[in-house]
Design a protein around this motif. Structure first.
Motif, short mmCIF file in Angstrom:
data_model
loop_
_atom_site.label_atom_id
_atom_site.label_comp_id
_atom_site.label_asym_id
_atom_site.label_seq_id
_atom_site.Cartn_x
_atom_site.Cartn_y
_atom_site.Cartn_z
N TYR A 176 5.04 19.39 14.83
CA TYR A 176 5.69 18.16 14.35
C TYR A 176 6.17 18.35 12.91
N SER A 177 5.28 18.84 12.05
CA SER A 177 5.63 18.98 10.63
C SER A 177 6.82 19.90 10.44
N THR A 178 6.82 21.04 11.13
CA THR A 178 7.91 21.99 10.99
C THR A 178 9.24 21.38 11.43
N GLY A 179 9.24 20.72 12.59
CA GLY A 179 10.47 20.11 13.08
C GLY A 179 10.98 19.02 12.16
N ALA A 180 10.08 18.16 11.69
CA ALA A 180 10.50 17.06 10.82
C ALA A 180 11.01 17.59 9.48
N ILE A 181 10.34 18.60 8.94
CA ILE A 181 10.76 19.17 7.66
C ILE A 181 12.13 19.83 7.79
N ARG A 182 12.33 20.59 8.87
CA ARG A 182 13.63 21.24 9.06
C ARG A 182 14.75 20.22 9.20
N ARG A 183 14.49 19.14 9.90
CA ARG A 183 15.52 18.10 10.06
C ARG A 183 15.86 17.48 8.70
N GLU A 184 14.83 17.18 7.91
CA GLU A 184 15.08 16.58 6.60
C GLU A 184 15.86 17.52 5.69
N ILE A 185 15.48 18.79 5.68
CA ILE A 185 16.18 19.76 4.84
C ILE A 185 17.62 19.94 5.31
N ALA A 186 17.83 19.91 6.63
CA ALA A 186 19.20 20.01 7.16
C ALA A 186 20.05 18.85 6.66
N ASN A 187 19.49 17.66 6.60
CA ASN A 187 20.23 16.51 6.09
C ASN A 187 20.52 16.65 4.59
N VAL A 188 19.55 17.17 3.85
CA VAL A 188 19.76 17.39 2.42
C VAL A 188 20.91 18.37 2.21
N ARG A 189 20.91 19.43 3.00
CA ARG A 189 21.96 20.44 2.87
C ARG A 189 23.32 19.89 3.28
N ALA A 190 23.33 19.04 4.31
CA ALA A 190 24.60 18.45 4.74
C ALA A 190 25.18 17.56 3.65
N GLU A 191 24.33 16.79 2.99
CA GLU A 191 24.81 15.94 1.89
C GLU A 191 25.42 16.80 0.78
N ARG A 192 24.76 17.90 0.47
CA ARG A 192 25.26 18.76 -0.60
C ARG A 192 26.56 19.45 -0.19
N ALA A 193 26.65 19.88 1.08
CA ALA A 193 27.83 20.60 1.54
C ALA A 193 29.05 19.69 1.63
N THR A 194 28.85 18.45 2.05
CA THR A 194 29.98 17.53 2.23
C THR A 194 30.28 16.70 1.00
N GLY A 195 29.27 16.58 0.12
CA GLY A 195 29.45 15.72 -1.04
C GLY A 195 29.27 14.25 -0.71
N LEU A 196 28.82 13.97 0.54
CA LEU A 196 28.63 12.59 0.98
C LEU A 196 27.15 12.27 1.08
N SER A 197 26.73 11.20 0.42
CA SER A 197 25.36 10.74 0.60
C SER A 197 25.21 10.15 2.00
N LYS A 198 23.99 9.86 2.39
CA LYS A 198 23.77 9.26 3.70
C LYS A 198 24.54 7.96 3.83
N ARG A 199 24.52 7.14 2.77
CA ARG A 199 25.23 5.86 2.79
C ARG A 199 26.74 6.08 2.88
N ASP A 200 27.25 7.05 2.14
CA ASP A 200 28.69 7.36 2.20
C ASP A 200 29.09 7.82 3.60
N TRP A 201 28.27 8.68 4.20
CA TRP A 201 28.56 9.18 5.54
C TRP A 201 28.55 8.03 6.56
N GLN A 202 27.60 7.11 6.41
CA GLN A 202 27.54 5.96 7.33
C GLN A 202 28.79 5.10 7.20
#
Length: 230
Positions: free
Chosen positions: A149-175
């Motif tokens: 569980y921890s590994t999967g949840a951590i990887r998902r969170e890090i993937a989201n952090v990287r996506a924000e950095r790559a796109t320049g869009l925060s979660k709210r901006d993307w929504q």
């Protein structure tokens, strides 16, 4: 012979040891991810010739092993909680925080067990927290479940952090950017369960989501430990 067994070469005119090498590699990985790490780049950071490193580390994979073990020193708490649930929860939360400080760690979690002294100490603390509560096979399955569980949840969170950095869009901006399209799709009536989740669900932070999921996993572990000891 593993990197843990192999002695370091004697000191030379330019001081060098595995500790300095690993610190330089971690700094590079923190700046640019694992792709930014190579023996050549680490040598350049230390201002030594690349061949100097081969007396201490044979391959990049060995370097990654040393880096992971160094970060495990950040995961191990100074004092171990007495209650198993608190101990496993604390280790999971400390692993998440370490991965947020060192995003590359998420790429190396979940593979073969790390055998460095710090990683072994984390493993010992994990198993010791459950010692005596059930047979060893039940304990091992419990640990594997929490780690999965921890590994999967951590990887998902890090993937989201990287996506924000790559796109320049925060979660709210993307929504906001995706909102019109999603609204049209949900209005078709083909996705009623998704519509309920979008319009009626409560938005939580990544930390809250991790903690809730971890508590559910620990509830399941507790139930199985009770059955095993009955």
């Amino acid at each position: 012979m593993t990197v843990w067994d192999r002695p370091e070469p004697p000191t030379r005119p330019v001081p060098l040891d595995r500790e300095r090498i690993v610190a330089a590699a971690i700094a590079l990985a923190d700046e640019g991810g694992l792709e930014a790490v190579s023996l050549r780049k680490v040598a350049a950071r230390l201002e030594v010739g690349p061949m100097r490193l081969y007396g201490y580390i044979s391959t990049k994979e060995e370097l990654f092993d040393l880096m992971v073990d160094e970060v495990h020193a950040e995961i191990l708490p100074e004092e171990r909680p007495g209650e198993w649930r608190e101990a496993l929860g604390l280790l999971a939360h400390r692993t998440r925080l370490a991965a947020l400080r060192h995003e590359w760690l998420a790429d190396l979690l979940g593979g073969r067990p790390s055998l460095g002294p710090n990683a072994l100490a984390v493993g010992e603390a994990t198993l010791a927290a459950l010692d005596g509560l059930a047979d060893i096979d039940t304990v091992m399955r419990a640990v594997e479940t929490v780690n999965a569980y921890s590994t999967g949840a951590i990887r998902r969170e890090i993937a989201n952090v990287r996506a924000e950095r790559a796109t320049g869009l925060s979660k709210r901006d993307w929504q906001r950017a995706s909102g019109p399209y999603l609204t049209r799709m949900l209005a078709t009536g083909r996705y009623p369960a998704l519509a309920k989740a979008v319009y009626d669900g409560t938005e939580v932070t990544a930390e809250e989501s991790f903690a809730t999921g971890l508590n559910w996993v620990l509830d399941t572990v507790a139930a199985n430990l009770d059955r095993s000891s009955a």
